[in-house]
Design an enzyme around this catalytic site. Structure first.
Site, PDB file in Angstrom:
ATOM      1  N   ASN A   1      31.652  35.375  10.566  1.00  0.00           N
ATOM      2  CA  ASN A   1      32.832  36.332  10.886  1.00  0.00           C
ATOM      3  C   ASN A   1      34.161  35.822   9.586  1.00  0.00           C
ATOM      4  O   ASN A   1      34.099  35.820   8.847  1.00  0.00           O
ATOM      5  CB  ASN A   1      33.546  35.466  12.268  1.00  0.00           C
ATOM      6  CG  ASN A   1      34.047  34.573  12.194  1.00  0.00           C
ATOM      7  OD1 ASN A   1      35.062  34.108  11.515  1.00  0.00           O
ATOM      8  ND2 ASN A   1      33.102  33.708  12.536  1.00  0.00           N
TER       9      ASN A   1
ATOM     10  N   ASP B   1      29.309  24.143  21.869  1.00  0.00           N
ATOM     11  CA  ASP B   1      30.410  24.348  21.456  1.00  0.00           C
ATOM     12  C   ASP B   1      31.221  23.624  21.301  1.00  0.00           C
ATOM     13  O   ASP B   1      31.362  21.925  21.779  1.00  0.00           O
ATOM     14  CB  ASP B   1      31.698  25.073  22.484  1.00  0.00           C
ATOM     15  CG  ASP B   1      32.537  26.094  23.257  1.00  0.00           C
ATOM     16  OD1 ASP B   1      33.301  25.580  22.428  1.00  0.00           O
ATOM     17  OD2 ASP B   1      32.846  26.963  23.531  1.00  0.00           O
TER      18      ASP B   1
HETATM   19  N1  CTP Z   1      34.520  27.013  19.317  1.00  0.00           N
HETATM   20  C1  CTP Z   1      34.101  26.040  18.937  1.00  0.00           C
HETATM   21  N2  CTP Z   1      32.579  25.800  18.880  1.00  0.00           N
HETATM   22  C2  CTP Z   1      32.017  27.247  19.469  1.00  0.00           C
HETATM   23  C3  CTP Z   1      33.337  28.466  19.625  1.00  0.00           C
HETATM   24  C4  CTP Z   1      34.211  28.290  19.349  1.00  0.00           C
HETATM   25  O1  CTP Z   1      34.755  25.119  18.701  1.00  0.00           O
HETATM   26  N3  CTP Z   1      30.577  27.111  19.053  1.00  0.00           N
HETATM   27  C5  CTP Z   1      36.658  27.102  19.340  1.00  0.00           C
HETATM   28  C6  CTP Z   1      37.057  28.137  18.896  1.00  0.00           C
HETATM   29  O2  CTP Z   1      37.376  27.069  17.233  1.00  0.00           O
HETATM   30  C7  CTP Z   1      38.271  28.008  19.545  1.00  0.00           C
HETATM   31  C8  CTP Z   1      37.704  27.823  21.225  1.00  0.00           C
HETATM   32  O3  CTP Z   1      36.467  27.732  20.539  1.00  0.00           O
HETATM   33  O4  CTP Z   1      39.007  26.425  19.425  1.00  0.00           O
HETATM   34  C9  CTP Z   1      37.237  29.391  21.366  1.00  0.00           C
HETATM   35  O5  CTP Z   1      36.924  30.275  20.406  1.00  0.00           O
HETATM   36  P1  CTP Z   1      36.799  31.663  20.249  1.00  0.00           P
HETATM   37  O6  CTP Z   1      35.601  33.016  19.571  1.00  0.00           O
HETATM   38  O7  CTP Z   1      38.080  32.801  21.068  1.00  0.00           O
HETATM   39  O8  CTP Z   1      36.112  32.561  22.011  1.00  0.00           O
HETATM   40  P2  CTP Z   1      35.013  31.786  22.291  1.00  0.00           P
HETATM   41  O9  CTP Z   1      34.612  30.568  22.931  1.00  0.00           O
HETATM   42  O10 CTP Z   1      33.963  31.854  20.740  1.00  0.00           O
HETATM   43  O11 CTP Z   1      34.308  32.743  23.604  1.00  0.00           O
HETATM   44  P3  CTP Z   1      33.919  34.357  23.670  1.00  0.00           P
HETATM   45  O12 CTP Z   1      32.983  35.062  22.400  1.00  0.00           O
HETATM   46  O13 CTP Z   1      33.123  34.961  24.036  1.00  0.00           O
HETATM   47  O14 CTP Z   1      35.157  34.836  23.616  1.00  0.00           O
END
Ligand code: CTP
Length: 403
Positions: A209, A306
């Site tokens: 990304n 996550d």
């Molecule tokens: N995050 C994480 N591990 C993942 C995905 C996300 O630790 N596999 C953490 C990111 O570092 C951030 C938070 O979760 O602190 C939210 O990440 P974000 O990308 O905004 O959301 P997602 O959990 O990926 O959800 P979505 O893509 O549905 O918005």
């Protein structure tokens, strides 16, 4: 206010060097220990004798003299200091710092420094505005060098404009702010994730990304500047490792999780990394070749772990866990839901729609969402967001309350 603090003051050859004498007096009044490096040109403006008598410390000028008997001067000088201040910092010194040139005691000490560095630029307006100087300043900013000034006003050359060194009192205030700020997270351990993960597809391709890591890296640095023992688990970024921070480099989400799990007894976790949500099942070790009919390969994906949610579920979870929420729609509402779902104490929400230029940019406009409140901060630099967040973290831990 500055008892037991040691300042290494580098005076380079600008007319404003005479003002550094006032700065030395201010530092001494506040009980700081002051040692000075005087460049050859600076010694034409202020004499070593006056610098030595006002500072009541040592004045170093020679590149190849030894400090404390047998220690190499340019290395030893920074080791003994809490803060290195270059005032005035001429365009020449700034250029040498940006390029890593080490051709006299001042520039060599700065290159060998392992301590925070503050500069007070002073030069003619055109020199300050010159593309080369501005580019050098950007490089220094990226390295985490603290800059105070320059101000607008009358210049030694007779012109009026930007380039005047900050007044000695303003530099002193910055020094006090910096050095008295460093204790608030002393004894606390912090873990920060930052940057983008890369999930391999084959030997040459990956899923990732746009995250630059600027915000996460700035947070790691701001926490370290407040005295925290910080480990930064960095995804793939093109940023230097922040000074004073233990940085672990990883590529995939799994590697990031493993690196985070290595850190024990963490007080503060800030998950700013943009972790890829999915990874490829069985990425190919060799390069996938195109078929004659150009049918695209079918990629099987599986969710990544996550990391934030997993840290929140640890039995000995950090006292304060902070997540980030990258949203494009219903920013606050989605981020608040995310905070609850993942179980973190606070979540910092930012709008990452393409027109906000958050990914890769230097500025950020965030909302801080806690259990009880939502604060919408004005747009500011990522550095300032990091500073403000670190201040909130220090306050929360001092009050020992999970907001
Ligand atoms: N995050 C994480 N591990 C993942 C995905 C996300 O630790 N596999 C953490 C990111 O570092 C951030 C938070 O979760 O602190 C939210 O990440 P974000 O990308 O905004 O959301 P997602 O959990 O990926 O959800 P979505 O893509 O549905 O918005």
């Amino acid at each position: 206010m500055l008892e037991n603090k040691k300042i290494l003051l580098i005076i380079s050859g600008g007319i404003a060097a005479y003002k550094s004498l006032e700065l030395i007096r201010g530092l001494r009044k506040n009980k700081a220990e002051v040692n000075c490096i005087l460049t050859e040109n600076a010694s034409k403006i202020v004499t070593p004798l006056v610098v030595a008598s006002l500072s009541e410390g040592k004045v170093h000028q020679e590149m190849f003299s030894l400090v404390n008997g047998s220690r190499i001067g340019h290395v030893q000088l920074s080791r003994g200091a809490d803060l290195i201040v270059a005032a005035p910092a001429t365009a020449n010194l700034i250029a040498k710092m940006a390029l890593g040139i080490a051709d006299n005691l001042a520039s060599t000490t700065l290159l060998a420094a392992n301590k925070p560095v503050m500069i007070a630029p002073a030069m003619n307006t055109q020199m300050w505005k010159h593309h080369a100087t501005q580019k050098n300043m950007k490089t220094l900013e990226e390295q985490g060098i603290i800059c105070t000034g320059p101000k607008k006003g009358g210049l030694a050359c007779g012109e009026v404009g930007e380039g005047r060194m900050s007044e000695p009192q303003d530099i002193l205030d910055e020094i006090i702010k910096h050095l008295t700020n460093t204790e608030s997270l002393k004894g606390k351990k912090a873990l920060v994730t930052s940057g983008a993960t890369q999930e391999p597809i084959d030997a040459v391709r990956f899923l990732s990304n746009y995250s630059s890591g600027k915000q996460g890296h700035a947070i790691a640095k701001a926490l370290a500047e407040k005295g925290a023992d910080v480990t930064l688990v960095s995804g793939v970024v093109s940023l230097p490792d922040p000074a004073g921070v233990k940085t672990v480099h990883v590529k995939t989400a799994d590697e990031m999780m493993t690196a985070c799990n290595q850190e024990k007894s963490v007080d503060i976790a800030v998950c700013a990394a943009a972790v890829a949500d999915w990874k490829i099942v069985n990425p190919s070790k060799s390069k996938m070749k195109k078929t004659d009919d150009l049918t695209p390969p079918k990629l099987e994906m599986t969710p990544n772990i996550d990391i934030l949610a997993s840290i929140c579920k640890q039995p000995d979870r950090p006292k304060l866990v902070i997540g980030f929420a990258a949203e494009t729609d219903d920013v606050i509402k989605n981020a608040a839901t995310k905070r609850k779902k993942k179980g973190c104490n606070w979540i910092v929400a930012n709008d990452v729609s393409i027109d906000t230029k958050v990914f890769g940019g230097d500025n950020n406009k965030v909302h801080l969402i806690t259990e009880n409140k939502t604060e919408s901060w004005a747009e500011m630099t990522k550095h300032d967001v990091a500073e403000k967040l670190a201040t909130y973290i220090a306050e929360a831990l001092t009050n020992e309350k999970k907001t």
